[in-house]
Design an enzyme around this catalytic site. Structure first.
Site, PDB file in Angstrom:
ATOM      1  N   GLY A 255      18.999  10.657  52.998  1.00 51.52           N
ATOM      2  CA  GLY A 255      19.229  11.430  54.938  1.00 51.52           C
ATOM      3  C   GLY A 255      18.873   9.917  55.703  1.00 51.52           C
ATOM      4  CB  ILE A 482      14.763  12.223  51.343  1.00 56.07           C
ATOM      5  CG1 ILE A 482      13.671  11.206  51.878  1.00 56.07           C
ATOM      6  CG2 ILE A 482      14.539  13.428  52.683  1.00 56.07           C
ATOM      7  CD1 ILE A 482      13.985  10.496  53.008  1.00 56.07           C
ATOM      8  N   GLY A 483      14.959  12.121  48.078  1.00 59.00           N
ATOM      9  CA  GLY A 483      15.131  10.689  47.090  1.00 59.00           C
ATOM     10  C   GLY A 483      14.294   9.891  46.606  1.00 59.00           C
ATOM     11  CB  THR A 484      11.235   8.992  48.476  1.00 59.99           C
ATOM     12  OG1 THR A 484      11.254  10.531  49.075  1.00 59.99           O
ATOM     13  CG2 THR A 484      12.539   8.310  50.162  1.00 59.99           C
ATOM     14  NE  ARG A 644      -5.313   4.678  44.390  1.00 64.56           N
ATOM     15  CZ  ARG A 644      -6.224   6.356  43.744  1.00 64.56           C
ATOM     16  NH1 ARG A 644      -6.355   6.974  45.025  1.00 64.56           N
ATOM     17  NH2 ARG A 644      -5.869   6.852  43.526  1.00 64.56           N
ATOM     18  CB  ILE A 645       1.123   1.095  44.341  1.00 66.48           C
ATOM     19  CG1 ILE A 645       1.145   0.272  45.833  1.00 66.48           C
ATOM     20  CG2 ILE A 645       2.210   1.253  44.300  1.00 66.48           C
ATOM     21  CD1 ILE A 645       2.277   0.094  46.870  1.00 66.48           C
ATOM     22  CG  ASN A 647       5.050   6.254  40.655  1.00 68.47           C
ATOM     23  OD1 ASN A 647       5.631   5.348  39.826  1.00 68.47           O
ATOM     24  ND2 ASN A 647       5.538   7.638  39.883  1.00 68.47           N
ATOM     25  CD  GLU A 721      10.973   4.327  57.557  1.00 69.43           C
ATOM     26  OE1 GLU A 721       9.956   5.170  57.626  1.00 69.43           O
ATOM     27  OE2 GLU A 721      11.688   4.815  58.843  1.00 69.43           O
TER      28      GLU A 721
END
Lengths: 762, 328
Positions: A255, A482-484, A644-645, A647, A721
């Site tokens: 998107g 959206i592919g994220t 924090r990540i 994944n 982003e």
């Protein structure tokens, strides 16, 4: 490669450890086997196919439109124009009273003889097949009364005006101290003007809709980032209550901000389906997407930096002039990031707009930072050179102790740590600070860096989670992937919270019947939907524990729930424990269900008390062919501090995607607006270049370990982003380091470099 | 796209006759260009004659020691052919520099030669274009013409031919064999196939209606080192800004002979004959390469957006000649 490095920030412990694990995408197998159904692939009995005819002029009115031949063409069911389209409200004023109404306002199509922009829909043909509809569209004859339009931003700077606000509701201007005085007095200064072109999102999947009515209920299968916006926008355009509109969008082929609002495919499919009482399917062609599905506007940015001789900034000014549409205002918040990035006592940021006769701009890949940092972080590089300072050292000397304009502390800020770690890993000390000196054969080699900053947004969101008698958990929310990687990280959050394996969790997204979220956009998806789901899981656990304590059939009856934990598929209360599935089966054969919500960040105390951003540092190495000026990437590195990540695998994909767009912005992305006709000339993927495999070098992504407890309960921040913010400037600075040529007119194509490249002896 | 009828040709003669019988008929092979143009209604054939299955898909040795490439040999097969790779490496380089893997798998040799320009104004039916609609004007002349021609253009049209393959073939002195609807064959140098725009840019080749390319013949590989250098805006899947096909034969420190063709600069592959003459017998030096490049672009005219192609072509040619000599 991806790595997580521990820093001073508090590492967070999770019960299961499933958060933070690089698990594969839950939806990956479906996508690679073709099992994921995208909007245009949906099939309903009796579906008819629409094809949109766009205007051949950019401004004027339709004087005559002859549809007779098209109507007689084989298999044609309907030719819709402004003469026979169902009534819709007028478009209304260029600026909505409030920010959210931008997303929900009526966006009528085929409701006027006026042509506002080139390729605006002037007719829709619906037929039994796509081919028949397209062929018939070619038979429509339109005569226009063309009017002169404005298509030239630099040529109409005198028309610039100050909007009342920027996108996302930021102040148009910010003024602190006396910039002009400080700049005049500064011993070292930079005054540089940069240009960034029109750009287009170009997701792989085009905008497409299948609309079907059942009685007065409308179902729309489409490709949407934000279902609630589509629902509201369709409802206001059609004049029906939102409750009668269902939006379905489980899979989205990208998107980049171009699917936050409904476009002509959605509106026209809904209208035609209503007229024909049949399902109608419409996709925008790739060419039509350029005029009809948003863009980033052309901009001119002046950056002025004043500094002491030791490199401390005394003044910062970032002035932006952007093209906008004459009928709907869109002001990208291009200079807003500069309000939080570096310390300086005297500061100005301003946004001005020049109306052109084009469609409105939309939210494209890091609106604000993407073009803004491209300019500003190049100016910082120019200042560093003028000072004889290393660009990293310059930034360290201007690291603010708190948000320099809001005067509140940062929730977390690891910009300096990111730059230092990046410099170490990249081998920054080997870079020759004198440009044009590093050569390998006929290649000029250069390295550049730039900072990254991106605000942490939270949008209001609700999630519903249910557990059944077999211990299977279903989470539902109108969030989108959206592919994220949304399916995946939400699965991880639920599994972690409930102490269950991934395989027990099913996350269902992309249906407006599910609880409302802010969707995917502005990098807020994970934090917003994730927080709602986290809270829903907590509510579910409370409900389970209440019943477990009180139910006659419960093995945990009477236990003290304050000591409860959910882990490894078991519920433990004090010394007693039971299998979660067994427990549910015994005490609630119908299962449990609960909802959880999160409020919009801007409304929260934490958001007011802290400046919340993700940060990072980008590094790039380029090779420039000394004969042809061709620029090719050699390697890139990003070091990110982004909370924090959840994944590392999907997070890395997000960042390298952003870095790839950084290459695009620096080197190739540009839509040319023909200043005579007002059309986007290079409106296809052969002529609008995005970076593809051959253009993308080895990329390394490192996440510093962070936990931002001000941001949300699990300490994560937006990253979607962040990868693009500053990435293009790092590339541009590398090109300067390689060649000694500073191109301030993006994209940096070889024709702009060539005149200044010396002819080197063979 | 307008409706059309379709037939699959049984033989070359029948194919030509079928097209010749209808003014609105066209050949189709890989369709990688024609179908796109039909979708946009830039091409509107009412009848298509499919020649992709004709037995013109072989690469054969010629008695002279060259190769005869059937018109229906796919670009990817031609690029991969071991004889092409070893004897005409420049042709393989050019083919692999063009389009994408998927397109090369479909595209035919003759279709590549006959592909149409990528001028964006040609591609937009709302824009004036003398090539698409004779007499309507040329929007590129005063418009976005960064990709356009600097050599051999006219006031009517400044479009370029987009092929890489054709540039290498021009440098290799290939010839084109055609078969007319009546079954007669003729052979012409590849340089004679395409026409410069002059006042009739819509007439792009010398082929008659229904005349079909049957084969491209490569003469025995010329002595010397072959190099194809394509300059483009991104690393793959981009049309040439400028390309240079060069074959340089050296004798000691001198150049015995050189053949040079330029791409991305004209409506046809541009043979730099003047430069070739200058190089024959000259010392293999930077000065000679520079002079040759100046000569090759002596008549070049820019139109604003493409002015840079003139110095770019010179610089690219100079370095390509040097690279060919270096490794000769």
């Amino acid at each position: 490669m991806t790595e997580t490095k521990t820093r001073e920030n508090r590492p967070s412990k999770t019960r299961s450890g499933v958060i933070g694990r690089p698990i594969d995408r839950i939806d990956g197998p479906l996508k690679v086997t073709g099992g994921a159904t995208y909007a245009y692939e949906n099939a309903l009995d009796g579906t008819a196919y629409g094809y949109i005819l766009g205007a051949a002029v950019a401004k004027g009115r339709i004087a005559e439109i002859d549809t007779a031949e098209a109507e007689r063409a084989p298999a044609v069911l309907l030719v819709m124009t402004h003469r026979n389209a169902p009534a819709q409200p007028d478009f209304g004023p260029a600026v909505t009273p409030t920010v959210p109404e931008v997303f929900t306002r009526a966006r009528p199509a085929l409701n006027s003889e006026r042509v506002r922009y080139y390729d605006e829909p002037v007719a829709l043909v619906v037929a039994e097949t796509f081919e028949a509809a397209r062929a018939a569209a070619g038979l429509i004859k339109v005569r226009y009364d063309e009017e002169p339009g404005l298509y030239d931003l630099p040529g109409h700077m005198a028309d610039a005006y100050a909007p009342k606000r920027t996108n996302a509701g930021f102040e148009t201007d910010s003024v602190i101290g006396d910039f002009e005085g400080a700049f005049a007095a500064a011993p070292v200064k930079i005054d540089a003007t940069y240009r960034t072109p029109f750009e287009h999102h170009n997701p792989m999947e085009p905008h497409a809709t299948l609309a079907a009515w059942s009685g007065n209920e409308l179902t729309i299968h489409t490709s949407a980032q934000t279902l609630a916006n589509f629902r509201a926008g369709v409802a206001s355009t059609l004049g029906i209550p939102p409750e009668r509109v269902r939006i379905v969008s489980p899979f989205i082929g990208g998107g980049f901000g171009s699917k936050l609002i409904a476009h002509a495919d959605t509106i026209l499919a809904a209208l035609a389906a209503q007229v024909l009482q049949r399902p109608v399917k419409i996709a925008l062609t790739r060419q039509q997407m350029f005029a009809n599905a948003g863009h980033r506007a052309e901009m001119i940015q002046q950056v002025r930096l004043g500094a002491d001789t030791d490199g401390r900034l005394t003044g910062i000014a970032h002035d932006v002039w952007s093209a906008t549409s004459s009928f709907e205002e869109y002001c990208e918040q291009t200079a807003v990031f500069a309000r939080s990035l570096y310390a300086a006592p005297n500061r100005v940021t301003r946004h001005r707009l020049v109306p052109l006769d084009i469609n409105r701009g939309e939210w494209m890949r890091s609106p604000g930072e993407a073009p803004g940092m491209l300019a500003f972080e190049c100016a910082m590089d120019e200042l560093a050179e003028r000072l004889g300072l290393d660009p990293i050292e310059l930034r360290i000397r201007n690291e603010p102790a708190q948000d320099p304009e809001r005067g509140v502390p940062f929730s977390t800020r690891n910009l300096v740590a990111c730059m230092k770690e990046g410099a170490r890993r990249f081998g920054w000390e080997r870079r020759n600070p004198t440009p044009g000196r590093a050569r390998e054969g006929r290649k000029l080699i250069g390295c550049g860096m730039a900072a990254a900053i991106r605000p942490n947004y939270i949008g209001a969101a609700t999630a519903r989670v249910a557990i059944d008698r077999d211990g299977r958990v279903t989470a539902r929310l109108d969030m989108t992937d959206i592919g994220t990687g949304t399916y995946t990280i939400l699965t991880q959050i639920a599994a972690d919270s409930l102490g269950l394996p991934i395989s027990s969790i099913k996350v269902e997204l992309g249906d407006s019947r599910f609880p409302r979220t802010a969707g995917s956009g502005g990098s807020w998806g994970a934090a917003s939907a994730g927080s709602a789901l986290y809270n829903a899981c907590n509510a579910l656990k409370e409900r389970i524990l209440e019943a477990a304590q009180s139910s006659e059939a419960s093995p945990l009856r009477g236990a003290n729930a304050t000591e409860a934990s959910f882990a490894d598929g078991e519920v433990s209360v004090g010394q007693r424990s039971a299998s979660l599935a067994d427990l549910v089966r015994r005490i609630a054969p119908g299962g449990f269900e609960a909802e959880g919500s999160v409020a919009a960040g801007a409304a929260t105390q934490s958001y007011k008390a802290y400046s919340q951003h993700s940060n990072g540092a980008h590094f790039a190495e380029v090779a420039v062919d000394c004969d042809t000026g061709e620029i090719r990437m050699r390697r890139m590195l990003a070091v990110m501090g982004a909370g924090r990540i959840l994944n590392p695998k999907t997070a890395r994909s997000q960042i390298i995607g952003g870095m790839t767009w950084g290459i695009g912005a620096a080197l190739m992305e540009q839509t040319v607006l023909d200043r005579r006709y007002g059309h986007f000339v290079n409106h296809d993927l052969a002529e609008y270049h995005v970076p593809i495999n051959g253009d993308v070098p080895e990329m390394e992504v490192v996440f510093l370990e962070e936990h931002d407890d001000k941001a949300n309960p699990f300490g994560a921040k937006g990253i979607g982003e962040l990868g693009v913010c500053g990435a293009g400037a790092a590339v541009a600075n590398a090109i300067y380091n390689a060649t000694g040529v500073r191109v301030r007119d993006f994209p940096i194509t070889l024709d702009k470099l060539l005149p200044a490249l010396p002819v080197i002896a063979i | 796209m307008q409706s059309f009828t379709y037939e699959r040709a049984a033989s070359a003669e029948q194919a030509g006759a079928a097209v010749a019988a209808r003014p609105d008929a066209k050949f189709i092979s890989g369709g990688t260009n024609l179908l796109d143009l039909m979708k946009l209604e830039i091409e509107r054939p009412a009848h298509l004659v499919d020649i992709s299955r004709l037995p013109l898909d072989r690469i054969e040795e010629t008695a002279a020691g060259g190769l005869r490439v059937g018109a229906q040999v796919r670009n990817s097969d031609l690029a991969a052919d071991p004889r092409v790779r070893s004897r005409y490496p420049m042709l393989t380089q050019a083919l692999l520099a063009g389009a994408s893997g998927q397109i090369r798998n479909k595209a035919s040799t003759s279709g590549n030669l006959l592909q149409r320009t990528r001028c964006p104004y040609f591609y937009d039916r709302n824009m004036p274009c003398n090539k698409r609609e004779p007499g309507s004007g040329c929007a590129a002349l005063q418009g976005f013409n960064r990709m356009h021609a600097v050599l051999g253009a006219s006031q009517a049209c400044i479009a370029v031919h987009p092929s890489d393959m054709a540039v290498a073939m021009a440098g290799l002195d290939a010839s084109v064999e055609t078969i007319s609807p009546g079954g007669e064959t003729r052979t012409m140098p590849i340089g004679d196939l395409h026409r410069l725009p002059e006042a009739t840019p819509h007439v792009e080749t010398v082929l008659g209606h229904g005349e079909m390319i049957a084969a491209v013949t490569l003469p025995p590989p010329p002595p010397g080192r072959q190099v194809y250098r394509k300059v483009r805006d991104r690393a793959s899947y981009a049309f040439a800004l400028v390309s240079v096909a060069a074959i340089v034969e050296k004798s000691g420190d001198r150049i015995r002979s050189a053949r040079i063709a330029l791409g991305g600069v004209a409506a046809k592959p541009w043979r730099a004959t003047e430069a070739e003459h200058m190089l024959a017998g000259a010392a293999a030096s930077d000065g000679a390469f520079t002079d040759a490049a100046e000569a090759a672009l002596a008549g070049a005219v820019g139109h604003g957006g493409n002015d840079f192609k003139i110095p770019l072509a010179k610089r690219t040619m100079r370095h390509t000649l040097a690279a060919a000599v270096e490794s000769a």
